[in-house]
Enzyme design. Structure first.
Site, PDB file in Angstrom:
ATOM      1  N   ARG A  94       0.845  -1.209   0.000  1.00 41.41           N
ATOM      2  CA  ARG A  94       0.000   0.000   0.000  1.00 41.41           C
ATOM      3  C   ARG A  94       0.875   1.252   0.000  1.00 41.41           C
ATOM      4  N   SER A 142       8.654  15.221  12.387  1.00 35.24           N
ATOM      5  CA  SER A 142       7.342  15.781  12.745  1.00 35.24           C
ATOM      6  C   SER A 142       7.260  17.278  12.465  1.00 35.24           C
ATOM      7  N   TRP A 166      14.390   8.466   5.299  1.00 33.32           N
ATOM      8  CA  TRP A 166      13.228   7.567   5.397  1.00 33.32           C
ATOM      9  C   TRP A 166      12.306   7.732   4.198  1.00 33.32           C
ATOM     10  N   CYS A 242      -0.342  17.395   0.214  1.00 30.65           N
ATOM     11  CA  CYS A 242      -0.093  16.043  -0.330  1.00 30.65           C
ATOM     12  C   CYS A 242      -0.275  15.001   0.771  1.00 30.65           C
ATOM     13  N   GLN A 283     -15.061 -18.556  26.289  1.00 37.21           N
ATOM     14  CA  GLN A 283     -15.607 -17.200  26.479  1.00 37.21           C
ATOM     15  C   GLN A 283     -14.531 -16.122  26.389  1.00 37.21           C
ATOM     16  N   ILE A 341      -3.903 -14.901  20.218  1.00 33.63           N
ATOM     17  CA  ILE A 341      -4.807 -16.025  19.935  1.00 33.63           C
ATOM     18  C   ILE A 341      -4.060 -17.152  19.223  1.00 33.63           C
ATOM     19  N   GLU A 367       3.598   9.581   8.002  1.00 36.13           N
ATOM     20  CA  GLU A 367       2.405  10.391   7.665  1.00 36.13           C
ATOM     21  C   GLU A 367       1.816  11.060   8.898  1.00 36.13           C
ATOM     22  N   GLY A 368       2.693  11.469   9.819  1.00 39.87           N
ATOM     23  CA  GLY A 368       2.246  12.101  11.067  1.00 39.87           C
ATOM     24  C   GLY A 368       2.102  11.047  12.135  1.00 39.87           C
TER      25      GLY A 368
HETATM   26  P1  TGC Z   1       1.155  25.115  10.350  1.00 44.12           P
HETATM   27  O1  TGC Z   1       1.549  26.493  10.790  1.00 44.12           O
HETATM   28  O2  TGC Z   1       0.042  24.439  11.058  1.00 44.12           O
HETATM   29  O3  TGC Z   1       0.807  25.129   8.800  1.00 44.12           O
HETATM   30  C1  TGC Z   1       1.683  25.685   7.838  1.00 44.12           C
HETATM   31  C2  TGC Z   1       0.868  25.961   6.608  1.00 44.12           C
HETATM   32  O4  TGC Z   1       0.300  24.731   6.118  1.00 44.12           O
HETATM   33  C3  TGC Z   1      -1.134  24.732   6.206  1.00 44.12           C
HETATM   34  N1  TGC Z   1      -1.533  23.405   6.673  1.00 44.12           N
HETATM   35  C4  TGC Z   1      -2.065  22.493   5.866  1.00 44.12           C
HETATM   36  N2  TGC Z   1      -2.412  22.562   4.579  1.00 44.12           N
HETATM   37  C5  TGC Z   1      -2.944  21.464   4.029  1.00 44.12           C
HETATM   38  N3  TGC Z   1      -3.116  20.321   4.729  1.00 44.12           N
HETATM   39  C6  TGC Z   1      -2.768  20.207   6.017  1.00 44.12           C
HETATM   40  N4  TGC Z   1      -2.930  19.054   6.671  1.00 44.12           N
HETATM   41  C7  TGC Z   1      -2.222  21.327   6.647  1.00 44.12           C
HETATM   42  N5  TGC Z   1      -1.768  21.592   7.897  1.00 44.12           N
HETATM   43  C8  TGC Z   1      -1.353  22.852   7.902  1.00 44.12           C
HETATM   44  C9  TGC Z   1      -1.463  25.845   7.188  1.00 44.12           C
HETATM   45  O5  TGC Z   1      -2.734  26.380   6.951  1.00 44.12           O
HETATM   46  C10 TGC Z   1      -0.355  26.844   6.877  1.00 44.12           C
HETATM   47  O6  TGC Z   1      -0.685  27.479   5.648  1.00 44.12           O
HETATM   48  P2  TGC Z   1      -0.256  29.005   5.373  1.00 44.12           P
HETATM   49  O7  TGC Z   1      -0.812  29.291   4.042  1.00 44.12           O
HETATM   50  O8  TGC Z   1      -0.896  29.780   6.498  1.00 44.12           O
HETATM   51  O9  TGC Z   1       1.236  29.048   5.437  1.00 44.12           O
HETATM   52  O10 TGC Z   1       2.460  24.210  10.355  1.00 44.12           O
HETATM   53  P3  TGC Z   1       3.351  23.706  11.546  1.00 44.12           P
HETATM   54  O11 TGC Z   1       4.772  23.951  11.160  1.00 44.12           O
HETATM   55  O12 TGC Z   1       2.859  24.260  12.858  1.00 44.12           O
HETATM   56  O13 TGC Z   1       3.135  22.121  11.511  1.00 44.12           O
HETATM   57  C11 TGC Z   1       1.933  21.514  11.773  1.00 44.12           C
HETATM   58  C12 TGC Z   1       2.107  19.965  11.770  1.00 44.12           C
HETATM   59  C13 TGC Z   1       2.942  19.532  12.966  1.00 44.12           C
HETATM   60  C14 TGC Z   1       0.705  19.408  11.901  1.00 44.12           C
HETATM   61  C15 TGC Z   1       2.766  19.490  10.445  1.00 44.12           C
HETATM   62  O14 TGC Z   1       4.085  19.927  10.357  1.00 44.12           O
HETATM   63  C16 TGC Z   1       2.734  17.998  10.301  1.00 44.12           C
HETATM   64  O15 TGC Z   1       1.768  17.443   9.809  1.00 44.12           O
HETATM   65  N6  TGC Z   1       3.835  17.274  10.688  1.00 44.12           N
HETATM   66  C17 TGC Z   1       3.966  15.830  10.421  1.00 44.12           C
HETATM   67  C18 TGC Z   1       4.881  15.622   9.246  1.00 44.12           C
HETATM   68  C19 TGC Z   1       4.513  14.395   8.449  1.00 44.12           C
HETATM   69  O16 TGC Z   1       3.430  13.858   8.545  1.00 44.12           O
HETATM   70  N7  TGC Z   1       5.403  13.964   7.600  1.00 44.12           N
HETATM   71  C20 TGC Z   1       5.130  12.891   6.695  1.00 44.12           C
HETATM   72  C21 TGC Z   1       6.184  12.776   5.630  1.00 44.12           C
HETATM   73  S1  TGC Z   1       5.698  11.805   4.217  1.00 44.12           S
HETATM   74  C22 TGC Z   1       5.585  10.256   4.789  1.00 44.12           C
HETATM   75  O17 TGC Z   1       5.666   9.993   5.933  1.00 44.12           O
HETATM   76  C23 TGC Z   1       5.314   9.203   3.760  1.00 44.12           C
HETATM   77  S2  TGC Z   1       5.197   7.655   4.473  1.00 44.12           S
HETATM   78  C24 TGC Z   1       4.980   6.589   3.194  1.00 44.12           C
HETATM   79  C25 TGC Z   1       3.522   6.255   2.958  1.00 44.12           C
HETATM   80  O18 TGC Z   1       2.656   7.119   2.959  1.00 44.12           O
HETATM   81  O19 TGC Z   1       3.221   5.107   2.748  1.00 44.12           O
HETATM   82  P1  FAD Z   2      10.311  12.634  15.408  1.00 43.61           P
HETATM   83  O1  FAD Z   2       9.639  13.775  14.747  1.00 43.61           O
HETATM   84  O2  FAD Z   2      11.710  12.820  15.893  1.00 43.61           O
HETATM   85  O3  FAD Z   2       9.410  12.161  16.637  1.00 43.61           O
HETATM   86  C1  FAD Z   2       9.907  11.373  17.724  1.00 43.61           C
HETATM   87  C2  FAD Z   2       8.798  11.276  18.770  1.00 43.61           C
HETATM   88  O4  FAD Z   2       8.483  12.601  19.239  1.00 43.61           O
HETATM   89  C3  FAD Z   2       7.490  10.708  18.202  1.00 43.61           C
HETATM   90  O5  FAD Z   2       6.853   9.914  19.164  1.00 43.61           O
HETATM   91  C4  FAD Z   2       6.669  11.962  17.970  1.00 43.61           C
HETATM   92  O6  FAD Z   2       5.277  11.738  17.984  1.00 43.61           O
HETATM   93  C5  FAD Z   2       7.081  12.786  19.182  1.00 43.61           C
HETATM   94  N1  FAD Z   2       6.770  14.194  18.989  1.00 43.61           N
HETATM   95  C6  FAD Z   2       7.057  14.971  17.911  1.00 43.61           C
HETATM   96  N2  FAD Z   2       6.580  16.203  18.097  1.00 43.61           N
HETATM   97  C7  FAD Z   2       5.991  16.222  19.332  1.00 43.61           C
HETATM   98  C8  FAD Z   2       5.320  17.207  20.108  1.00 43.61           C
HETATM   99  N3  FAD Z   2       5.142  18.430  19.626  1.00 43.61           N
HETATM  100  N4  FAD Z   2       4.868  16.854  21.322  1.00 43.61           N
HETATM  101  C9  FAD Z   2       5.036  15.601  21.812  1.00 43.61           C
HETATM  102  N5  FAD Z   2       5.645  14.615  21.117  1.00 43.61           N
HETATM  103  C10 FAD Z   2       6.131  14.936  19.912  1.00 43.61           C
HETATM  104  N6  FAD Z   2       9.003  10.720   5.004  1.00 43.61           N
HETATM  105  C11 FAD Z   2       8.951  11.309   3.769  1.00 43.61           C
HETATM  106  O7  FAD Z   2       9.103  12.516   3.636  1.00 43.61           O
HETATM  107  N7  FAD Z   2       8.710  10.534   2.666  1.00 43.61           N
HETATM  108  C12 FAD Z   2       8.537   9.200   2.732  1.00 43.61           C
HETATM  109  O8  FAD Z   2       8.321   8.545   1.708  1.00 43.61           O
HETATM  110  C13 FAD Z   2       8.617   8.551   4.015  1.00 43.61           C
HETATM  111  N8  FAD Z   2       8.507   7.205   4.116  1.00 43.61           N
HETATM  112  C14 FAD Z   2       8.713   6.602   5.331  1.00 43.61           C
HETATM  113  C15 FAD Z   2       8.747   5.216   5.411  1.00 43.61           C
HETATM  114  C16 FAD Z   2       8.994   4.589   6.627  1.00 43.61           C
HETATM  115  C17 FAD Z   2       9.097   3.097   6.702  1.00 43.61           C
HETATM  116  C18 FAD Z   2       9.147   5.372   7.803  1.00 43.61           C
HETATM  117  C19 FAD Z   2       9.351   4.702   9.131  1.00 43.61           C
HETATM  118  C20 FAD Z   2       9.107   6.748   7.732  1.00 43.61           C
HETATM  119  C21 FAD Z   2       8.907   7.383   6.500  1.00 43.61           C
HETATM  120  N9  FAD Z   2       8.936   8.781   6.375  1.00 43.61           N
HETATM  121  C22 FAD Z   2       8.858   9.383   5.146  1.00 43.61           C
HETATM  122  C23 FAD Z   2       9.273   9.601   7.538  1.00 43.61           C
HETATM  123  C24 FAD Z   2       8.116   9.827   8.502  1.00 43.61           C
HETATM  124  O9  FAD Z   2       7.189  10.719   7.974  1.00 43.61           O
HETATM  125  C25 FAD Z   2       8.714  10.349   9.818  1.00 43.61           C
HETATM  126  O10 FAD Z   2       9.383   9.266  10.410  1.00 43.61           O
HETATM  127  C26 FAD Z   2       7.656  10.897  10.750  1.00 43.61           C
HETATM  128  O11 FAD Z   2       7.112  12.094  10.256  1.00 43.61           O
HETATM  129  C27 FAD Z   2       8.211  11.142  12.173  1.00 43.61           C
HETATM  130  O12 FAD Z   2       9.413  11.811  12.140  1.00 43.61           O
HETATM  131  P2  FAD Z   2      10.684  11.253  12.963  1.00 43.61           P
HETATM  132  O13 FAD Z   2      10.842   9.814  12.656  1.00 43.61           O
HETATM  133  O14 FAD Z   2      11.804  12.172  12.699  1.00 43.61           O
HETATM  134  O15 FAD Z   2      10.249  11.338  14.490  1.00 43.61           O
END
Ligand code: TGC
Ligand code: FAD
Length: 388
Positions: A94, A142, A166, A242, A283, A341, A367-368
Site C-alpha cells: 500500500r 514531525s 526515510w 499532499c 468465552q 490467539i 504520515e504524522g
Molecule cells: P502550520 O503552521 O500548522 O501550517 C503551515 C501551513 O500549512 C497549512 N496546513 C495544511 N495545509 C494542508 N493540509 C494540512 N494538513 C495542513 N496543515 C497545515 C497551514 O494552513 C499553513 O498554511 P499558510 O498558508 O498559512 O502558510 O504548520 P506547523 O509547522 O505548525 O506544523 C503543523 C504539523 C505539525 C501538523 C505538520 O508539520 C505535520 O503534519 N507534521 C507531520 C509531518 C509528516 O506527517 N510527515 C510525513 C512525511 S511523508 C511520509 O511519511 C510518507 S510515508 C509513506 C507512505 O505514505 O506510505
Molecule cells: P520525530 O519527529 O523525531 O518524533 C519522535 C517522537 O516525538 C514521536 O513519538 C513523535 O510523535 C514525538 N513528537 C514529535 N513532536 C511532538 C510534540 N510536539 N509533542 C510531543 N511529542 C512529539 N518521510 C517522507 O518525507 N517521505 C517518505 O516517503 C517517508 N517514508 C517513510 C517510510 C517509513 C518506513 C518510515 C518509518 C518513515 C517514512 N517517512 C517518510 C518519515 C516519517 O514521515 C517520519 O518518520 C515521521 O514524520 C516522524 O518523524 P521522525 O521519525 O523524525 O520522528
C-alpha cells in the site's frame, strides 16, 4: 450461519457497485499475485519494485483518484477501498501505491506545470516511472518547517543541497519530488533521479515495512533548470496538502491490515483444539474476538464517512487526522491481540499477523505520528496549537 466482522456491520451496503467491483478486483489481484510471495519479500527485505509498479499500473491503482494524464479518475472512496485491499496483504505494498499516487503524482498533478504533468503523470500512472516524495530530514520529521535542504538560484537554474531521510521508493525512483527552503519559503522540485549530485542509498536493517524500499536522498549541488520547480506550491501548505491525500489512503489501509489479522485469528481459533475443544468456543477468546470486531467495524465506518466527505469536497485535514489516529492505533492493537490467539504460531511468518503488527509500527509513525495527530485534533477542539 456466521458472518465476517465487516459483514456484521453491513459495510458493503455503503458501497456503490463500481466501488465494490474495484475492491473485488484489487482483492483478487492481491490474492493471486501478491499474497503468495509477500512473506518471502518481507523476510528477504526486498521487493521486485519495478515489476510490481508495472502490475499495479496495469491494475489502474496508481494515481487512481486523479483525473486526466492516464489516471483512472475514480472516487476517493474507491481509492480508499483499493488501499484497504492492498494493505490487507501488506502495508509496504500500500505504501508503494500511496507514495506513487498520493504523494509524488498528486504533488505534480496539483502543483505542477502542464509540461511537468505531461512529462511524468502518464508514465507514473502506467507504473513505467516510479516516484518518491522527500519531505522528512534526519533532524526534522514531525516538524518539517525546520527543514535544512536548500534550493538557491544560480542564474536561471536552481541548485539543491541537503539530505532527506526515510524516503519510500527512494532507491528505485525515476523522479523525486523534493521540498526545500528557498528565499521565498518552502518550494517543491521535480528532480529526475539521474541528475548529477543526486543519490539514494538504501536504508537497511528495518524490522518493519520490510516489503518496501526505504532510502536516504542525498542532494549535493543538484542543478536543475528553472522549470523544475512546482509553480503552484508555495510554503509548507504544499507538502502538507499532499500528506492529506496519503493519510486518507492509510485510514482505509489500516482497516485492511486489521481485517486480515482478525480473520486469520478467527479461522485459527476455530480449528485449534485447546483442552479438548476449539479455542473459538471459549468465552475469553470470544470476548477478544467481539471487542476486535467492534473496533474493526467502527474503523471501517469512520473510513467510509471520511470517504463520503472527501467525495463531496467537504473533508478537512483535522478529520483525516481523526481517521489516521484512530484506525492505525486500533489496527495495531488488533494485530497484537490476534497474535495472542495464535500463541507461538503467531510469531512466525507462516501467518501474516506479526508481519502486519511490525508494519503497523511504521504506519503509526509515518504520515504524522499519533502524537502529531492528537495535537492536530487538540488544536481543532481547543483553538490552541500545542506543537511548539
Ligand atoms: P502550520 O503552521 O500548522 O501550517 C503551515 C501551513 O500549512 C497549512 N496546513 C495544511 N495545509 C494542508 N493540509 C494540512 N494538513 C495542513 N496543515 C497545515 C497551514 O494552513 C499553513 O498554511 P499558510 O498558508 O498559512 O502558510 O504548520 P506547523 O509547522 O505548525 O506544523 C503543523 C504539523 C505539525 C501538523 C505538520 O508539520 C505535520 O503534519 N507534521 C507531520 C509531518 C509528516 O506527517 N510527515 C510525513 C512525511 S511523508 C511520509 O511519511 C510518507 S510515508 C509513506 C507512505 O505514505 O506510505
Ligand atoms: P520525530 O519527529 O523525531 O518524533 C519522535 C517522537 O516525538 C514521536 O513519538 C513523535 O510523535 C514525538 N513528537 C514529535 N513532536 C511532538 C510534540 N510536539 N509533542 C510531543 N511529542 C512529539 N518521510 C517522507 O518525507 N517521505 C517518505 O516517503 C517517508 N517514508 C517513510 C517510510 C517509513 C518506513 C518510515 C518509518 C518513515 C517514512 N517517512 C517518510 C518519515 C516519517 O514521515 C517520519 O518518520 C515521521 O514524520 C516522524 O518523524 P521522525 O521519525 O523524525 O520522528
Amino acid at each position: 450461519m456466521t458472518a465476517t466482522p465487516l459483514e456484521l456491520f453491513g459495510v458493503e451496503t455503503l458501497l456503490d457497485d463500481e466501488t465494490k467491483d474495484i475492491a473485488q478486483t484489487v482483492r483478487r489481484f492481491g490474492q493471486d499475485h501478491l499474497r503468495p510471495q509477500v512473506a518471502e519479500w518481507f523476510e528477504a527485505g526486498q521487493i521486485p519494485a519495478r515489476e510490481l509498479a508495472k502490475q499495479l499500473g496495469d491494475l489502474g491503482v496508481l494515481g487512481m483518484h486523479l483525473s486526466g494524464y492516464g489516471c483512472t479518475g475514480a472516487t476517493a472512496t474507491a481509492y480508499g477501498m483499493a488501499c484497504l485491499e492492498l494493505e490487507a496483504v501488506d502495508s509496504g505494498l500500500r505504501s508503494l501505491v500511496s507514495v506513487q499516487g498520493s504523494l509524488a503524482m498528486f504533488a505534480i498533478w496539483r502543483f505542477g506545470s502542464e509540461e511537468q504533468k505531461q512529462e511524468w503523470l502518464p508514465r507514473m500512472a502506467a507504473g513505467e516511472a516510479i516516484g518518491c516524495f522527500g519531505l522528512t530530514e534526519p533532524d526534522f520529521g514531525s516538524d518539517p518547517a525546520g527543514m535544512r535542504t536548500r534550493a538557491r538560484r544560480v542564474g536561471q537554474d536552481w541548485v539543491l543541497d541537503g539530505t532527506k531521510m526515510w524516503i519510500t521508493n527512494g532507491s528505485v525512483a525515476d523522479v523525486a519530488v523534493v521540498w526545500a527552503q528557498t528565499d521565498e519559503g518552502v518550494r517543491g522540485f521535480v528532480v529526475p533521479t539521474t541528475t548529477p549530485g543526486f543519490s539514494a542509498p538504501l536504508i537497511k536493517g528495518k524490522l518493519s515495512l520490510r516489503a518496501s524500499v526505504t532510502s536516504e536522498l542525498v542532494l549535493e549541488g543538484v542543478r536543475l533548470p528553472a522549470e523544475a520547480m512546482l509553480p503552484e506550491a508555495q510554503g509548507l501548505s504544499g507538502p502538507l496538502a499532499c500528506l492529506n491525500e496519503a493519510r486518507f489512503g492509510i485510514v482505509f489501509g489500516a482497516v485492511g491490515a486489521a481485517r486480515d489479522c482478525l480473520q486469520t485469528a478467527i479461522d485459527y481459533a476455530g480449528s485449534r483444539a485447546i483442552f479438548g475443544r476449539p479455542l473459538a468456543g471459549f468465552q475469553l477468546t470470544q470476548a477478544k474476538l467481539a471487542d476486535m470486531t467492534l473496533e474493526l467495524g467502527k474503523a471501517a465506518l469512520l473510513a467510509l464517512q471520511l470517504g463520503r466527505l472527501k467525495d463531496t469536497h467537504q473533508l478537512r485535514p483535522a478529520q483525516v487526522s481523526l481517521g489516521k489516529l484512530n484506525n492505525v492505533r486500533e489496527a495495531i492493537s488488533i494485530a497484537r491481540e490476534c497474535r495472542t490467539i495464535l500463541g507461538a504460531a503467531g510469531i512466525t511468518g507462516e501467518y501474516p499477523i506479526m508481519r502486519h503488527a511490525n508494519n503497523l509500527e511504521s504506519v503509526l509513525t509515518y504520515e504524522g505520528t499519533s502524537e502529531v495527530h492528537q495535537l492536530v485534533i487538540g488544536r481543532e477542539v481547543t483553538g490552541l496549537a500545542a506543537f511548539r
